[in-house]
Design a protein around this motif. Structure first.
Motif, PDB file in Angstrom:
ATOM      1  N   ALA A   1       0.863  -1.192   0.000  1.00 21.76           N
ATOM      2  CA  ALA A   1       0.000   0.000   0.000  1.00 21.76           C
ATOM      3  C   ALA A   1       0.895   1.236   0.000  1.00 21.76           C
ATOM      4  O   ALA A   1       2.055   1.180   0.421  1.00 21.76           O
ATOM      5  CB  ALA A   1      -0.886  -0.005   1.246  1.00 21.76           C
ATOM      6  N   THR A   2       0.343   2.312  -0.508  1.00 18.42           N
ATOM      7  CA  THR A   2       1.049   3.602  -0.445  1.00 18.42           C
ATOM      8  C   THR A   2       0.026   4.698  -0.117  1.00 18.42           C
ATOM      9  O   THR A   2      -1.186   4.473  -0.166  1.00 18.42           O
ATOM     10  CB  THR A   2       1.718   3.968  -1.803  1.00 18.42           C
ATOM     11  OG1 THR A   2       0.689   4.114  -2.779  1.00 18.42           O
ATOM     12  CG2 THR A   2       2.733   2.949  -2.248  1.00 18.42           C
ATOM     13  N   GLY A   3       0.555   5.870   0.169  1.00 17.83           N
ATOM     14  CA  GLY A   3      -0.317   7.010   0.466  1.00 17.83           C
ATOM     15  C   GLY A   3      -0.607   7.832  -0.777  1.00 17.83           C
ATOM     16  O   GLY A   3      -0.777   9.050  -0.677  1.00 17.83           O
ATOM     17  N   HIS A   4      -0.624   7.192  -1.939  1.00 18.02           N
ATOM     18  CA  HIS A   4      -0.957   7.930  -3.172  1.00 18.02           C
ATOM     19  C   HIS A   4      -2.437   8.298  -3.185  1.00 18.02           C
ATOM     20  O   HIS A   4      -3.285   7.539  -2.724  1.00 18.02           O
ATOM     21  CB  HIS A   4      -0.680   7.065  -4.407  1.00 18.02           C
ATOM     22  CG  HIS A   4       0.758   7.037  -4.805  1.00 18.02           C
ATOM     23  ND1 HIS A   4       1.574   5.956  -4.592  1.00 18.02           N
ATOM     24  CD2 HIS A   4       1.517   7.973  -5.418  1.00 18.02           C
ATOM     25  CE1 HIS A   4       2.775   6.220  -5.058  1.00 18.02           C
ATOM     26  NE2 HIS A   4       2.775   7.442  -5.562  1.00 18.02           N
ATOM     27  N   TYR A   5      -2.704   9.443  -3.800  1.00 15.46           N
ATOM     28  CA  TYR A   5      -4.093   9.846  -4.040  1.00 15.46           C
ATOM     29  C   TYR A   5      -4.520   9.292  -5.398  1.00 15.46           C
ATOM     30  O   TYR A   5      -4.265   9.894  -6.450  1.00 15.46           O
ATOM     31  CB  TYR A   5      -4.229  11.365  -4.009  1.00 15.46           C
ATOM     32  CG  TYR A   5      -4.175  11.928  -2.607  1.00 15.46           C
ATOM     33  CD1 TYR A   5      -5.340  12.107  -1.866  1.00 15.46           C
ATOM     34  CD2 TYR A   5      -2.953  12.238  -2.021  1.00 15.46           C
ATOM     35  CE1 TYR A   5      -5.292  12.595  -0.575  1.00 15.46           C
ATOM     36  CE2 TYR A   5      -2.897  12.734  -0.721  1.00 15.46           C
ATOM     37  CZ  TYR A   5      -4.062  12.906  -0.010  1.00 15.46           C
ATOM     38  OH  TYR A   5      -4.009  13.384   1.273  1.00 15.46           O
ATOM     39  N   ALA A   6      -5.104   8.103  -5.384  1.00 19.83           N
ATOM     40  CA  ALA A   6      -5.620   7.439  -6.585  1.00 19.83           C
ATOM     41  C   ALA A   6      -6.460   6.282  -6.079  1.00 19.83           C
ATOM     42  O   ALA A   6      -6.428   5.972  -4.882  1.00 19.83           O
ATOM     43  CB  ALA A   6      -4.468   6.925  -7.453  1.00 19.83           C
ATOM     44  N   ARG A   7      -7.242   5.677  -6.973  1.00 26.43           N
ATOM     45  CA  ARG A   7      -8.077   4.542  -6.540  1.00 26.43           C
ATOM     46  C   ARG A   7      -7.905   3.375  -7.507  1.00 26.43           C
ATOM     47  O   ARG A   7      -7.547   3.577  -8.679  1.00 26.43           O
ATOM     48  CB  ARG A   7      -9.556   4.966  -6.515  1.00 26.43           C
ATOM     49  CG  ARG A   7      -9.865   5.988  -5.441  1.00 26.43           C
ATOM     50  CD  ARG A   7     -11.291   6.484  -5.544  1.00 26.43           C
ATOM     51  NE  ARG A   7     -11.505   7.250  -6.759  1.00 26.43           N
ATOM     52  CZ  ARG A   7     -12.670   7.364  -7.377  1.00 26.43           C
ATOM     53  NH1 ARG A   7     -13.743   6.753  -6.905  1.00 26.43           N
ATOM     54  NH2 ARG A   7     -12.791   8.087  -8.475  1.00 26.43           N
ATOM     55  N   ILE A   8      -8.182   2.186  -7.003  1.00 24.66           N
ATOM     56  CA  ILE A   8      -8.121   0.992  -7.859  1.00 24.66           C
ATOM     57  C   ILE A   8      -9.493   0.345  -7.824  1.00 24.66           C
ATOM     58  O   ILE A   8     -10.085   0.220  -6.752  1.00 24.66           O
ATOM     59  CB  ILE A   8      -7.071  -0.009  -7.333  1.00 24.66           C
ATOM     60  CG1 ILE A   8      -5.681   0.623  -7.380  1.00 24.66           C
ATOM     61  CG2 ILE A   8      -7.090  -1.311  -8.151  1.00 24.66           C
ATOM     62  CD1 ILE A   8      -4.622  -0.144  -6.627  1.00 24.66           C
ATOM     63  N   LYS A   9      -9.982  -0.047  -9.019  1.00 24.94           N
ATOM     64  CA  LYS A   9     -11.292  -0.692  -9.054  1.00 24.94           C
ATOM     65  C   LYS A   9     -11.160  -1.964  -9.883  1.00 24.94           C
ATOM     66  O   LYS A   9     -10.510  -1.951 -10.941  1.00 24.94           O
ATOM     67  CB  LYS A   9     -12.279   0.262  -9.734  1.00 24.94           C
ATOM     68  CG  LYS A   9     -13.692  -0.240  -9.774  1.00 24.94           C
ATOM     69  CD  LYS A   9     -14.587   0.865 -10.340  1.00 24.94           C
ATOM     70  CE  LYS A   9     -15.836   0.272 -10.929  1.00 24.94           C
ATOM     71  NZ  LYS A   9     -16.530   1.222 -11.788  1.00 24.94           N
TER      72      LYS A   9
END
Ligand SMILES: Nc1ncnc2c1ncn2[C@@H]1O[C@H](COP(=O)(O)OP(=O)(O)OP(=O)(O)O)[C@@H](O)[C@H]1O
Length: 364
Positions: A125-133
């Motif tokens: 995990a990372t603290g990126h601002y993005a999403r995975i669907k």
């Protein structure tokens, strides 16, 4: 939040910043067994090692506070070979590369991922601002909810395997809520400033840094009608659309207006930089670009190519803009409906279908 029944191991990249700290806390709350991992990707000079030490300290104290195991790993060699060497090569060819994009595909989501799988994790995990669907059997990369912070641009070179093994716990939060959470939990870095700039350069002068690696050769700065207006310190240090640091602010007799001067063209072969006055110079505007080294997140190009209206960003801090795309002999051709400003070789163009980041290529 839904608590996990089985304690699946997730390794989170902890930079010492507030985003990855809150992300680690969220994962713990969700019931994962969490290990925080700080990676060192650079070790060359005193000022960077000082900030690395501080970041490492911050990450350690956050891990202690939220009660997770913590590890340190050094990927400097990998980083030098797979990111920095390409960064230097691109600059010496007069292009403006984006090392953060390469760092994601080669280090954070490769070296870091491999290391995490070896220690028994199923996911990172990372603290990126993005999403995975997950859409049917494909993983999609989506923009963050907080469009102001969205980092999908930097992640467009990830593949299905990398996405299937990644979590972005803060991708559906706004930055202000992440900060508020950090304060509520009492994280020691709740007020820490966001990092800016390229990680290995930090707050140092870009030219001074690059000068150590790329031999510079002074040359003329010319107006478009060929009058010399200044001298540059090496063509690699300038980028299309650059306004600051040209040292030609006071050239009154050649100025047609009070407008600032901008780099509009670089002639690498003759070592000349061309400038023009005003942000609206026609040389800074274009509706068309070509990109190479194309990468599609789903592994193949989008089905609906012809005349379908996608949107694209040709640099990070830019609104995505409507376009059509075509591929031709390994090139991606992007035609925007409106002029784009300062399209720059070496930067990435990233293609979106609404919120879904499809992939992109490197502007050539
Ligand atoms: N030195 C590092 N060690 C481990 N993970 C890192 C490191 N640097 C960055 N990361 C991971 O990559 C993510 C995105 O990195 P970026 O440099 O964009 O950080 P950021 O947006 O400033 O986030 P943060 O507030 O967590 O530093 C971070 O949230 C973190 O998960």
């Amino acid at each position: 939040m839904i608590k996990k029944l089985s304690k699946e191991l997730v390794v989170i990249g902890m930079s010492g910043g507030v985003d990855s700290s809150v992300a680690a806390w969220i994962l713990k709350e969700e019931g994962y067994k969490v290990v925080g991992l700080f990676m060192q990707n650079w070790e060359n000079d005193e000022s960077s090692s000082c900030s690395i030490k501080n970041d490492l300290l911050d990450a350690t104290s956050v891990a202690d506070l939220i009660g997770i195991d913590f590890e340190y790993v050094n990927f400097s060699e990998d980083y030098k070979e797979k990111v920095f060497s390409i960064f230097l090569k691109e600059y010496s060819l007069g292009r403006t590369p984006n090392p953060d994009i390469l760092c994601n595909s080669e280090i954070k989501f490769k070296a870091f991922l491999d290391h995490s799988l070896k220690i028994g994790a199923k996911k990172i995990a990372t603290g990126h601002y993005a999403r995975i669907k997950k859409n049917e059997n494909k993983y999609q990369l989506l923009k963050a909810i907080d469009l102001n912070k969205d980092q999908s641009y930097f992640l467009y070179r990830l593949n299905q395997e990398q996405l299937s093994r990644s979590l972005f716990p803060i991708g559906n939060l706004h930055k202000k809520d992440v900060r508020a959470l950090a304060k509520k939990i009492g994280l020691p870095n709740a007020y820490k400033k966001d990092s800016t700039g390229i990680c290995f350069i930090g707050e140092k002068s870009f030219t001074t840094f690059l000068n150590k690696y790329i031999p510079f050769k002074r040359g003329p700065i010319l107006t478009l009608d060929g009058k010399q207006i200044g001298e540059h310190n090496g063509i690699s240090f300038y980028t299309i659309g650059q306004r600051k640091g040209l040292g030609i602010g006071g050239v009154k007799n050649l100025s047609v207006s009070d407008n600032a001067w901008y780099v509009v063209k670089k002639d690498l072969y003759n070592n000349i930089i061309y400038v023009s006055q005003g942000r609206d110079s026609s040389l800074l505007q274009s509706k068309l670009l070509e990109a190479e080294d194309i990468h599609w997140i789903e592994g193949c190009e989008p089905q609906k190519l012809d005349n379908y209206l996608f949107s694209a960003k040709s640099r990070y801090r830019q609104q995505d803009s409507s376009c059509t795309i075509k591929t031709n002999q390994n090139k991606l051709i992007v035609s925007f409906l409106e002029n784009q400003w300062a399209i720059t070789e070496g930067q990435s163009v990233v293609i979106y279908d609404n919120d879904v980041c499809l992939g992109g290529g490197i502007i050539c």
